[in-house]
Motif scaffolding. Structure first.
Motif, mmCIF file in Angstrom:
data_model
loop_
_atom_site.group_PDB
_atom_site.id
_atom_site.type_symbol
_atom_site.label_atom_id
_atom_site.label_comp_id
_atom_site.label_asym_id
_atom_site.label_seq_id
_atom_site.Cartn_x
_atom_site.Cartn_y
_atom_site.Cartn_z
ATOM 1 N N ARG A 55 -8.197 13.565 1.427
ATOM 2 C CA ARG A 55 -6.847 12.983 1.395
ATOM 3 C C ARG A 55 -6.267 12.998 -0.017
ATOM 4 N NH1 ARG A 55 -1.901 12.685 3.137
ATOM 5 N NH2 ARG A 55 -0.884 10.664 2.780
ATOM 6 N N ALA A 56 -7.071 12.681 -1.013
ATOM 7 C CA ALA A 56 -6.582 12.668 -2.388
ATOM 8 C C ALA A 56 -6.192 14.077 -2.844
ATOM 9 C CB ALA A 56 -7.637 12.083 -3.320
ATOM 10 N N LEU A 57 -6.992 15.064 -2.490
ATOM 11 C CA LEU A 57 -6.650 16.444 -2.841
ATOM 12 C C LEU A 57 -5.417 16.918 -2.076
ATOM 13 C CD1 LEU A 57 -10.226 18.032 -2.976
ATOM 14 C CD2 LEU A 57 -8.679 17.659 -4.915
ATOM 15 N N GLU A 58 -5.305 16.491 -0.829
ATOM 16 C CA GLU A 58 -4.147 16.847 -0.022
ATOM 17 C C GLU A 58 -2.861 16.308 -0.663
ATOM 18 O OE1 GLU A 58 -3.157 16.515 4.694
ATOM 19 O OE2 GLU A 58 -3.664 14.646 3.678
ATOM 20 N N VAL A 59 -2.882 15.039 -1.061
ATOM 21 C CA VAL A 59 -1.706 14.438 -1.693
ATOM 22 C C VAL A 59 -1.372 15.168 -2.991
ATOM 23 C CG1 VAL A 59 -0.850 12.359 -2.844
ATOM 24 C CG2 VAL A 59 -2.026 12.167 -0.643
ATOM 25 N N HIS A 60 -2.399 15.501 -3.761
ATOM 26 C CA HIS A 60 -2.161 16.188 -5.022
ATOM 27 C C HIS A 60 -1.512 17.555 -4.793
ATOM 28 C CE1 HIS A 60 -3.280 18.495 -8.705
ATOM 29 N NE2 HIS A 60 -2.910 17.359 -9.276
ATOM 30 N N ALA A 93 -11.273 16.483 -11.833
ATOM 31 C CA ALA A 93 -10.463 17.227 -12.799
ATOM 32 C C ALA A 93 -8.977 16.979 -12.600
ATOM 33 C CB ALA A 93 -10.770 18.713 -12.674
ATOM 34 N N ALA A 94 -8.563 16.833 -11.331
ATOM 35 C CA ALA A 94 -7.138 16.668 -11.030
ATOM 36 C C ALA A 94 -6.683 15.218 -11.112
ATOM 37 C CB ALA A 94 -6.837 17.217 -9.631
ATOM 38 N N ASP A 95 -7.580 14.296 -10.755
ATOM 39 C CA ASP A 95 -7.204 12.884 -10.669
ATOM 40 C C ASP A 95 -8.441 12.040 -10.971
ATOM 41 O OD1 ASP A 95 -6.238 10.382 -10.074
ATOM 42 O OD2 ASP A 95 -5.641 10.837 -8.013
ATOM 43 N N PRO A 96 -8.811 11.922 -12.242
ATOM 44 C CA PRO A 96 -10.052 11.211 -12.584
ATOM 45 C C PRO A 96 -10.049 9.745 -12.171
ATOM 46 C CG PRO A 96 -8.763 11.755 -14.558
ATOM 47 C CD PRO A 96 -8.155 12.503 -13.423
ATOM 48 N N VAL A 97 -8.873 9.120 -12.145
ATOM 49 C CA VAL A 97 -8.807 7.700 -11.768
ATOM 50 C C VAL A 97 -9.230 7.516 -10.316
ATOM 51 C CG1 VAL A 97 -7.286 5.710 -11.477
ATOM 52 C CG2 VAL A 97 -7.026 7.196 -13.482
ATOM 53 N N LEU A 134 -2.854 11.124 -6.830
ATOM 54 C CA LEU A 134 -2.677 9.990 -5.932
ATOM 55 C C LEU A 134 -2.634 8.678 -6.705
ATOM 56 C CD1 LEU A 134 -2.636 8.727 -3.087
ATOM 57 C CD2 LEU A 134 -5.134 8.858 -3.091
ATOM 58 N N SER A 135 -3.470 8.546 -7.729
ATOM 59 C CA SER A 135 -3.511 7.306 -8.511
ATOM 60 C C SER A 135 -2.182 7.034 -9.186
ATOM 61 C CB SER A 135 -4.626 7.379 -9.555
ATOM 62 O OG SER A 135 -4.439 8.506 -10.412
ATOM 63 N N SER A 136 -1.496 8.095 -9.640
ATOM 64 C CA SER A 136 -0.199 7.924 -10.279
ATOM 65 C C SER A 136 0.838 7.429 -9.279
ATOM 66 C CB SER A 136 0.261 9.241 -10.899
ATOM 67 O OG SER A 136 1.584 9.147 -11.374
ATOM 68 N N LEU A 137 0.830 8.001 -8.089
ATOM 69 C CA LEU A 137 1.768 7.578 -7.057
ATOM 70 C C LEU A 137 1.489 6.144 -6.620
ATOM 71 C CD1 LEU A 137 1.722 10.881 -5.003
ATOM 72 C CD2 LEU A 137 3.663 10.008 -6.301
ATOM 73 N N LEU A 169 0.833 -1.184 0.000
ATOM 74 C CA LEU A 169 0.000 0.000 0.000
ATOM 75 C C LEU A 169 0.871 1.239 0.000
ATOM 76 C CD1 LEU A 169 -3.055 0.702 0.218
ATOM 77 C CD2 LEU A 169 -2.698 0.894 2.677
ATOM 78 N N PHE A 170 0.530 2.165 -0.881
ATOM 79 C CA PHE A 170 1.223 3.450 -0.917
ATOM 80 C C PHE A 170 0.709 4.314 0.222
ATOM 81 C CE2 PHE A 170 0.965 7.921 -2.407
ATOM 82 C CZ PHE A 170 2.325 8.199 -2.383
ATOM 83 N N GLU A 171 1.568 4.665 1.150
ATOM 84 C CA GLU A 171 1.153 5.433 2.323
ATOM 85 C C GLU A 171 1.020 6.920 2.031
ATOM 86 O OE1 GLU A 171 0.171 4.094 4.968
ATOM 87 O OE2 GLU A 171 0.980 2.071 4.950
ATOM 88 N N GLY A 172 1.824 7.445 1.107
ATOM 89 C CA GLY A 172 1.716 8.853 0.755
ATOM 90 C C GLY A 172 2.423 9.764 1.737
#
Length: 315
Positions: free
Chosen positions: A166-171, A147-151, A178-181, A115-118
């Motif tokens: 959390r996803a917006l925070e990582v971005h 818009a930023a991370d459709p996946v 986040l999906s790319s990471l 799991l990617f912890e970020g």
């Protein structure tokens, strides 16, 4: 040395494919204990709508990670993985094998591939995003995430504020989706990790789903949800979005009739099963096992046990 989670055996498949019953027979043959691989059976009091196996259906086989959270709580994938690894360690310490049984594909992937912890949380940024969610609503933040991370947005419910934030925070912290990471931490499990997915013919699976949903309503699903809503601390946002629970809540709050709710649960369950199979086919570790509609749970378990003990594989 092989990691404990890769020594385990995994039995998965779409909802209503018969995993729980097959898992009990397979556990007996392996001398295993079962760890539930299910994001909904974690919750106490959510029994009918999750098709949680009863004590009788567990057949004397110890089952873990069932009824470990109250319905107003929620568990992240990372928290599930931590609990599962602790349970697996205890099982192996007793000299038993570990058998994961369930259909939550994200949990399965986390156990197989890590799991990617970020990056760590940024309190100021998170507070700002949470305040914005309260002001404009989670769906508005979900639209920004799309818009930023459709996946990531495609697999996060628009009302799941915690995961959206959390996803917006990582971005914002990394400048990357986040999906790319996460994709960089998605190497398949080592060869030899045993992961079986029951694959029933679609018409039969759909019939089983329809029968299960009817049985859930006959068993008192509406009363179960009514009790969850009237509890001193009502059901939380994430479990309330579960298949069956969302539709019954809509009925109880006057947004739909009971017959319509029943049909919506059936349709959504069929859609969910289709998404599950897409996930399983996308994981190279998973070995699909076609199930003859006439085969009993015990005979299916016997076939899997023979494969596990002889080392034969279709790979």
């Amino acid at each position: 040395m092989t990691e404990r989670r890769h020594r385990a055996v995994y039995l998965t498949g779409p909802t209503a494919s018969g995993k729980s019953a097959v898992g009990v027979f397979l556990a007996r043959r392996l001398g295993a204990e079962v760890i539930a691989l299910d994001s909904m059976t974690l919750y106490r009091g959510m029994d009918i709508g999750t098709a949680k196996p009863s004590m009788a259906e567990r057949g004397g086989v110890p089952h873990h990670l069932i009824d470990v959270l109250d319905p107003w709580e929620s568990a992240s994938v990372a928290e599930y993985r931590r609990l599962a690894e602790a349970a697996a360690a205890e099982i192996e310490a007793r000299g038993k094998r570990v058998l994961f049984v369930g259909g939550t594909a994200l949990y399965l992937k986390a156990m197989l591939r890590g799991l990617f912890e970020g990056p760590g949380a940024d309190p100021g940024l998170r507070s700002r995003l949470e305040a914005e969610a309260r002001r404009v609503g989670s769906p508005a933040l979900h639209a920004r995430l799309a818009a930023a991370d459709p996946v990531t947005a495609a697999r996060v419910h628009p009302n799941d504020e915690r995961r959206i934030v959390r996803a917006l925070e990582v971005h914002e912290l990394t400048g990357r989706p986040l999906s790319s990471l996460q994709s960089e931490h998605a190497s398949p499990a080592p060869a030899g990790t045993m992961v079986f997915a029951l694959d029933r013919p679609r018409p039969e699976l759909h019939a089983r789903i329809n029968e299960r949903v009817d049985a859930m309503f006959e068993a008192g699903l509406v009363e179960e949800v009514r009790g969850l809503l009237s509890a001193p601390r009502p059901i939380g946002g994430i479990p309330a979005q579960g298949v069956g629970y969302l539709e019954v809540i809509d009925h109880l709050q006057g947004r739909t009739t009971l017959p319509v709710a029943v049909e919506r649960v059936k349709a959504r369950t069929r859609q969910f099963a289709k998404r599950q199979m897409t996930w399983f086919r996308g994981l190279t570790e998973v070995q699909l096992r076609a199930v003859d509609p006439s085969a009993s749970a015990e005979s299916i378990a016997d076939d899997l046990f023979r494969e596990l003990t002889t080392g034969s594989s279709d790979r």
